[in-house]
Motif scaffolding. Structure first.
Motif, mmCIF file in Angstrom:
data_model
loop_
_atom_site.group_PDB
_atom_site.id
_atom_site.type_symbol
_atom_site.label_atom_id
_atom_site.label_comp_id
_atom_site.label_asym_id
_atom_site.label_seq_id
_atom_site.Cartn_x
_atom_site.Cartn_y
_atom_site.Cartn_z
ATOM 1 N N UNK A 1 0.747 -1.502 0.040
ATOM 2 C CA UNK A 1 0.014 0.189 -0.139
ATOM 3 C C UNK A 1 0.535 1.298 0.021
ATOM 4 N N UNK A 2 2.660 1.659 0.613
ATOM 5 C CA UNK A 2 2.605 2.557 1.045
ATOM 6 C C UNK A 2 3.217 2.565 -0.931
ATOM 7 N N UNK A 3 3.809 1.845 -1.305
ATOM 8 C CA UNK A 3 4.836 2.089 -2.331
ATOM 9 C C UNK A 3 4.198 2.037 -3.029
ATOM 10 N N UNK A 4 2.554 1.433 -3.530
ATOM 11 C CA UNK A 4 1.742 1.988 -4.431
ATOM 12 C C UNK A 4 1.706 3.564 -4.131
ATOM 13 N N UNK A 5 0.949 3.740 -3.041
ATOM 14 C CA UNK A 5 0.845 5.272 -2.379
ATOM 15 C C UNK A 5 1.118 6.334 -2.601
ATOM 16 N N UNK A 6 2.587 5.496 -2.564
ATOM 17 C CA UNK A 6 4.289 7.112 -3.247
ATOM 18 C C UNK A 6 3.879 6.697 -4.742
ATOM 19 N N UNK A 7 3.582 5.872 -5.533
ATOM 20 C CA UNK A 7 4.090 6.213 -6.756
ATOM 21 C C UNK A 7 2.777 6.578 -6.970
ATOM 22 N N UNK A 8 1.627 7.236 -6.503
ATOM 23 C CA UNK A 8 0.182 7.616 -6.952
ATOM 24 C C UNK A 8 1.142 8.865 -7.036
ATOM 25 N N UNK A 9 1.580 9.640 -5.964
ATOM 26 C CA UNK A 9 1.537 11.090 -6.277
ATOM 27 C C UNK A 9 2.481 11.589 -7.162
ATOM 28 N N UNK A 10 2.909 10.669 -8.213
ATOM 29 C CA UNK A 10 3.983 10.735 -9.638
ATOM 30 C C UNK A 10 2.942 10.661 -10.752
ATOM 31 N N UNK A 11 1.717 10.351 -10.173
ATOM 32 C CA UNK A 11 1.042 10.363 -11.473
ATOM 33 C C UNK A 11 -0.799 11.265 -11.420
ATOM 34 N N UNK A 12 -0.195 12.775 -10.836
ATOM 35 C CA UNK A 12 -0.497 13.450 -10.866
ATOM 36 C C UNK A 12 -2.470 13.491 -10.606
ATOM 37 N N UNK A 13 -2.739 12.628 -9.493
ATOM 38 C CA UNK A 13 -3.781 12.946 -9.130
ATOM 39 C C UNK A 13 -4.478 13.907 -8.527
#
Length: 570
Positions: A382-394
């Motif tokens: 969850x933490x790793x995915x969430x960190x990647x999310x922040x680079x996906x301009x959500x």
């Protein structure tokens, strides 16, 4: 001109036959994915085609003709060629038959894989004709009895056949090699048996199906409205072939029986598209298999349909439209948290917003939302995915669950940098969410500045409307609920007496009860001062929050549930 492709077979055929436009096809697909309603039903509801025109199109695709089923005389020997369980599962009725060939009447376009499976389980070449839906359903009832007949009756014929199958009787479960197991899993009686179990589960509105091997028996249980019910147990020697059959259709490794596995099945059951999430677990006496039934037509992902009280519905609707902050939904497993969050996301799913979700696993595919299935085994946390999310301009992020300090910190960071974050926590009530975050190691000032609201919820069973009856409750029962008997006067309470519609349980369906904690300035002060859960809850109640127990009492007084249900879940 570019070719337009649809994921639905019927929709693709209607488009290719120029009976609907690409825009109409897209609108139908959107409605189908939103509600789970059958494509043919949506086409008819939108009045794009008459039923006769639609049947002509389906018949053309199946290479058959349209018939008047009511005027067709079907001999008893033909009816006996198709077992009732198969007819109901696939919504087909036999019309003609000879030694090698069967003609079946249907009202929907069948997938080529389904056609092959029908040919296999019926041991015949099959061809199709089309008939009106109401006629097919009337003939199903007429030929194969009322749909409410007990599962024991439906199983008896199959069980006889299973016991007569030499291949199965000779099959020695644990000693069998891989080829033997695969052969047993693909035997027609086993295929029919598994299909019957899945059909019965969907008909009874089950949320889960449990296949449980024990030393001397093989149990199958359904969970309906949160309670488990056992069905007639099949012979013990069926355990391995049945679990292997489920693994085959869910794409799992049938040779691997020492490690847990997860998979997915998508089936058309009685004209409805159903997803089954499959989980296997090695036990002392074989593999235990649990299927989660994901039936979109019974889960309405709309906030209006969740049964929230008006004030909670309004406040929650306002809070999910904020530009940033964290909204948490709490409750135990199976309390409907995911459904609530999906409903919120559905409302916010517009062209001008980018939505990302991290779930374990993804329960419902929603068009327009980027959904990631978390897999701890391969390091996709969850933490790793969430960190990647922040680079996906959500714009909006949903995290399936805040489990640890790392995930909580990134969710807070996302909120502070202008994102709206949804998540869940396993706590007993709304106020407990604050304490849980502090226990994880999150600084109270960060919780106070980012947490917007916490929705606590439970699911209680609703009284069956067919056997609902009034009664006068005992005074001590009212006191347990915190109700003054004098204030009640002669107002009756209700319970379900038990009938065939609710399997003699007195309950049919479930509804949510809610408590909604908005993090206002007085609550923020208590959070920063690290006050205990009870003080935060008392302050929220003082500011107007209704507790889960209070909302449960509201449901008892309006006659939708019983005192026992509210006491059990609050």
């Amino acid at each position: 001109m570019a070719t337009v492709e649809f994921r639905d077979l019927l929709l693709q055929h209607l488009h290719d036959a120029e009976l609907i436009s690409p825009d109409q096809g897209a609108e139908i697909m959107d409605e189908h994915e939103r509600t789970g309603k059958a494509v043919r039903a949506i086409v008819l509801d939108m009045a794009l085609l008459t039923e006769d025109q639609l049947l002509e199109a389906i018949a053309e695709a199946l290479g058959g003709t349209v018939i008047n089923l009511v005027a067709t005389d079907v001999p008893q020997r033909v009816i006996k060629r198709v077992p009732g369980s198969v007819a109901r599962m696939y919504s087909v009725v036999p019309v003609t038959a000879d030694e090698q060939r069967l003609t079946l009447a249907t009202y929907d376009l069948l997938d080529p894989g389904v056609v092959d499976e029908l040919a296999f389980v019926l041991s015949a070449d099959v061809s199709f004709v089309c008939a009106r839906e109401e006629d097919v359903k009337a003939y199903l009832s007429r030929f194969y009895g009322d749909s409410s007949e007990s599962v024991t009756d439906m199983l008896s014929a199959l069980e006889t056949e299973l016991q007569e199958t030499e291949d199965l009787m000779d099959f020695k479960g644990e000693e069998g090699n891989l080829q033997d197991i695969e052969s047993a899993a693909n035997l027609a009686p086993v295929v029919r048996f598994v299909n019957l179990v899945l059909y019965q589960a969907v008909k009874d509105r089950a949320s889960d199906i449990h296949f449980e091997p024990f030393e001397t028996e093989f149990k199958i249980r359904y969970r309906v409205d949160g309670a488990l019910y056992e069905m007639a147990p099949p012979p013990k020697h069926l355990a391995l072939p049945v679990t292997s059959r489920i693994k085959v259709i869910s794409g799992l490794n049938i040779a691997e029986r020492r490690l847990p596995q997860d998979g997915r099945i998508q089936l058309n059951v009685a004209g409805r598209s159903i997803d089954f999430r499959v989980s296997t677990l090695p036990t002392q006496h074989g593999e235990s298999v649990v299927l989660r039934v994901l039936d979109r037509s019974t889960v309405q992902l709309d906030l209006e349909n969740l049964g929230m009280p008006d004030d909670v519905y309004t406040d929650f609707g306002d809070d999910i439209r904020k530009p940033n902050g964290i909204v948490v939904v709490t409750g135990p497993t199976g309390s409907g948290k995911t459904t609530t969050l999906y409903s919120a996301l559905r409302r916010l799913n517009t062209v001008d917003s980018k939505l990302l979700t991290a779930e374990e696993p993804v329960e419902y595919d929603i068009e327009g939302i980027i959904q990631v299935s978390v897999n701890e085994a391969i390091g996709l946390t969850f933490a790793g995915t969430l960190r990647s999310f922040l680079r996906q301009d959500p714009d909006i992020i949903m995290v399936g669950e805040i489990r640890d300090m790392e995930t909580a910190e990134i969710a807070i960071q996302a909120s502070l940098t202008g994102h709206l974050v949804f998540s869940t926590l396993h706590t007993n009530d709304a106020a407990g969410a604050v304490t849980r975050l502090i226990d994880m190691g999150v600084e109270p000032f960060l919780i106070a500045s980012t947490l917007d609201s916490v929705l606590g919820q439970r699911l209680v069973r609703t009284i069956c409307t067919h056997c609902k009856a009034p009664y006068k409750p005992e005074p001590d029962l009212l006191q347990q609920l915190g109700i003054n008997p004098e204030m009640m006067g002669d107002q009756p309470f209700y319970f379900g007496e038990g009938c065939k519609n609710c399997n003699q349980t007195g309950y049919r369906g479930r509804r949510g009860i809610y408590e909604y904690l908005r993090v206002t300035n007085p609550v923020r002060s208590l959070i920063i001062d690290r006050k205990p859960t009870i003080i935060i809850r008392d302050k929220a109640v003082e500011l107007g929050m209704r507790t889960l127990r209070d909302d449960g009492v509201r449901c008892v007084l309006d006659g939708s549930t019983t005192v026992e249900e509210v006491l059990k879940y609050t």
